[in-house]
Design a protein around this motif. Structure first.
Motif, PDB file in Angstrom:
ATOM      1  N   UNK A  38       2.405   1.424  -3.680  1.00 21.68           N
ATOM      2  CA  UNK A  38       1.454   1.775  -4.509  1.00 21.68           C
ATOM      3  C   UNK A  38       0.592   3.022  -4.411  1.00 21.68           C
ATOM      4  N   UNK A  39       0.277   3.505  -3.272  1.00 26.39           N
ATOM      5  CA  UNK A  39      -0.434   4.935  -2.953  1.00 26.39           C
ATOM      6  C   UNK A  39       0.329   6.151  -2.817  1.00 26.39           C
ATOM      7  N   UNK A  40       1.135   5.857  -1.535  1.00 27.97           N
ATOM      8  CA  UNK A  40       1.836   6.817  -1.138  1.00 27.97           C
ATOM      9  C   UNK A  40       3.272   7.286  -1.853  1.00 27.97           C
TER      10      UNK A  40
ATOM     11  N   UNK B 164       0.772  -1.237  -0.072  1.00 28.63           N
ATOM     12  CA  UNK B 164       0.001   0.024   0.001  1.00 28.63           C
ATOM     13  C   UNK B 164       1.021   1.183   0.032  1.00 28.63           C
TER      14      UNK B 164
ATOM     15  N   UNK C 268       2.447   8.666  -5.312  1.00 27.67           N
ATOM     16  CA  UNK C 268       2.185   9.855  -5.662  1.00 27.67           C
ATOM     17  C   UNK C 268       3.262  10.864  -5.064  1.00 27.67           C
ATOM     18  N   UNK C 269       3.632  10.523  -3.764  1.00 26.73           N
ATOM     19  CA  UNK C 269       4.363  11.454  -2.878  1.00 26.73           C
ATOM     20  C   UNK C 269       5.950  11.488  -3.093  1.00 26.73           C
TER      21      UNK C 269
END
Ligand SMILES: Nc1ncnc2c1ncn2[C@@H]1O[C@H](COP(=O)(O)OP(=O)(O)OP(=O)(O)O)[C@@H](O)[C@H]1O
Ligand SMILES: Nc1ncnc2c1ncn2[C@@H]1O[C@H](COP(=O)(O)OP(=O)(O)OP(=O)(O)O)[C@@H](O)[C@H]1O
Ligand SMILES: [Mg+2]
Ligand SMILES: [Mg+2]
Ligand SMILES: [Mg+2]
Ligand SMILES: [Mg+2]
Ligand SMILES: [Mg+2]
Ligand SMILES: [Mg+2]
Lengths: 346, 346
Positions: free
Chosen positions: A22-24, A19, A27-28
């Protein structure tokens, strides 16, 4: 492929890593974040106005953790102690001297003020013991049924007084791996408290501030390459992260891993592997072989390192993989925690 | 005397102040915390080993906030934007240059990954715009029904490049009080979204990063004494805190307070006083009278200060008290928000 958040996304194991990736990170992502160390290292120096040259400010360490443990109070500690120790330890294992904390509270409507006060007193004691000062905070309240008594997020600032450059990427074949003491104490204490299981010898969380120990270790042994606190996901998840980040293999010796008999029994009873169970006052350290024994002696002289032991070494073979020689002689691959074993352990 | 946490303890008004005082400051109090500024100011200098003298490190600003707003997405923003802006603003109004953020997520089992990603993308955009870097984070998951989709705690580090020494304690009789724009926009947007009320002109949150504005203000006018973002509890709570901390009175002119007609209507319809409604992209500044007009011009030239207005002044009379000359001529005391008007506004 999941479309919703699963409990396992908070496990500290494989799903957590997935997670975050894939998400944090997707994007960041930036260099500091992508390093995935226990603390970010920040350089606060700024270009000198006159010369245009970079004035070296102090290198500081910066880290955050939320605490959602259930129950709030347990043998050996409470959520307040965890919230201070957890953040202090992420700074300490980065080689920094922990200095300042912030604490943000999310309270559920109806939570007992008396319990809140106990937790805050406990935080104060933990701060004093660790030599850190809580300098700023926040208090939010959510309606009944939208939270769970209290969640605490602490964020810490430490100072890198010496430039150690420890990193999860620095393990090299031949290095020795030491654990500072018995494993699984915290997780099994929470588990058995929750399940109402009693053992002959009382289990107790190992929650503790490690900055005294890390300071002694780094002073005695500046060659240390990696330090890490094996919290959620346990020792196995930390070692897998290390193997992947350093692109090395890890060879473990099961018979060398310190384990309390009562933790062993509790694990057997609940069908858990202590290698995946959370610790809150332990660290893993990777050190060049020639310095291993002297470091071990220094650790053993500290109250929090009394049971320290060499549990394995770093190899060039099977990079990214942790392999354990078991008590009965065979070998097995120790993977990262896959699902969720013990939700809300910290 | 309350024995349990009330929603009002999260209001940002009287009950919040009371809980912070009675539980947190009583147990954790130290000089930095007790100052109750928007950010803690930390000196990272350390005694020089050789000389024993104090090497001056940079002064840094440190602040934290948890975000529990409902709904997660609303006109003008979302929880991610708020989480970045809120912490950036607490650094900015302290006179610091915001530099680094941490973000800790408490996710509820079952929360949509797609919504989480939208929030994270929104945070990235807000970071880029504000010129800050998110360098460390944490991800915990609580079981279904023990959280509410997502809570975010951001913590920020800023650098005091110039020593401004702004403080809520520094207002002096004769000083002028300026607000950077219309009040109540954020709170009324959340309220009307939640209640499903539609107005002719769409309400929109004012959430924004104020560090561009504060930098322009401080460069043009180093004599600024106080800056503060009037978030939860609204302008009235901030002014009451200021009156108490500086031991001065505040005299306001209701006719001077910028208010959007649609916010005015929404407040009337819901029976709310805009002075108590939260803002997320506004600041209050206290400045010596001689510099007031030039500061106002600088603010008006910035997109986030276009509607800036002088709303009152500081007096020696009625210390600790905020008095407003109303539109119809009379005077009334404006107290701190007493109960809870708008739970989970940020
Ligand atoms: N939501 C997030 N956004 C950005 N980075 C994150 C996020 N969650 C975790 N990270 C990063 O991932 C790495 C691993 O985080 P993790 O929380 O597992 O470490 P830890 O704090 O040492 O463990 P624990 O939380 O069990 O104490 C860290 O470098 C952290 O900064
Ligand atoms: N739980 C806490 N422990 C210690 N200090 C706290 C706590 N909660 C708040 N404070 C302190 O009280 C002061 C006011 O906090 P508050 O959260 O109201 O300010 P803010 O962040 O500017 O407002 P908002 O949270 O609405 O953005 C700050 O100085 C803060 O450090
Ligand atoms: Mg860690
Ligand atoms: Mg941690
Ligand atoms: Mg706050
Ligand atoms: Mg503020
Ligand atoms: Mg704030
Ligand atoms: Mg963490």
């Amino acid at each position: 492929q999941y479309e919703r958040v699963l409990l396992g996304h908070g496990s500290g194991g494989k799903l957590s890593a997935d997670l975050i990736q894939r998400v944090f990170l997707a994007e960041l992502g930036n260099d500091v974040l992508l390093a995935l160390e226990d603390s970010a290292t920040l350089d606060l120096g700024s270009p000198d106005a006159a010369s245009g040259q970079h004035r070296g400010g102090p290198r500081i360490a910066f880290t955050t953790d939320s605490f959602v443990v259930k129950p709030l109070f347990f043998p050996g500690g409470d959520i307040g102690k965890l919230a201070v120790h957890g953040t202090v330890n992420d700074l300490a294992v980065s080689g920094a001297t922990p200095r300042f904390l912030s604490a943000a509270f999310i309270l559920e409507e109806g939570f007992s003020i008396e319990s809140l006060r106990r937790i805050v007193v406990s935080m104060r004691e933990a701060c004093v013991e660790a030599g850190v000062t809580l300098v700023t905070g926040d208090t939010k309240v959510v309606d009944r049924g939208k939270g769970d008594e209290v969640f605490i997020t602490t964020t810490g600032i430490g100072v890198h007084e010496v430039n150690h450059h420890l990193s999860i990427h620095h393990a090299r074949p031949g290095d020795r791996i030491i654990v500072s003491g018995t494993i699984g104490d915290h997780g099994m204490t929470i588990m058995s408290t929750r399940e109402g299981i009693e053992f002959e010898t009382a289990l107790q969380s190992d929650t503790a501030a490690l900055n005294g120990l890390t300071r002694a270790m780094l002073e005695a042994c500046p060659s240390i390459r990696v330090m890490r606190d094996p919290t959620r996901g346990g020792v196995s998840s930390t070692l897998n992260e290390l193997a992947a980040a350093s692109e090395v293999g890890v060879a473990l010796d099961e018979s060398a891993i310190p384990l309390r008999p009562e933790v062993h029994s509790a694990c057997e009873m609940l069908g858990l592997d202590p290698m995946y169970v959370a610790n809150e006052g332990k660290l893993i350290v990777v050190v060049p072989e020639p310095d291993c024994q002297s470091l071990l002696q220094v650790m053993k002289q500290h109250p929090l390192g009394r049971d320290a032991a060499v549990i394995g070494h770093v190899v060039a073979d099977h990079p990214g993989m942790v392999v354990m020689r078991s008590l009965i002689g065979g070998q097995r691959v120790v993977t990262m925690l896959a699902g969720e074993q013990l939700p809300r352990i910290c």
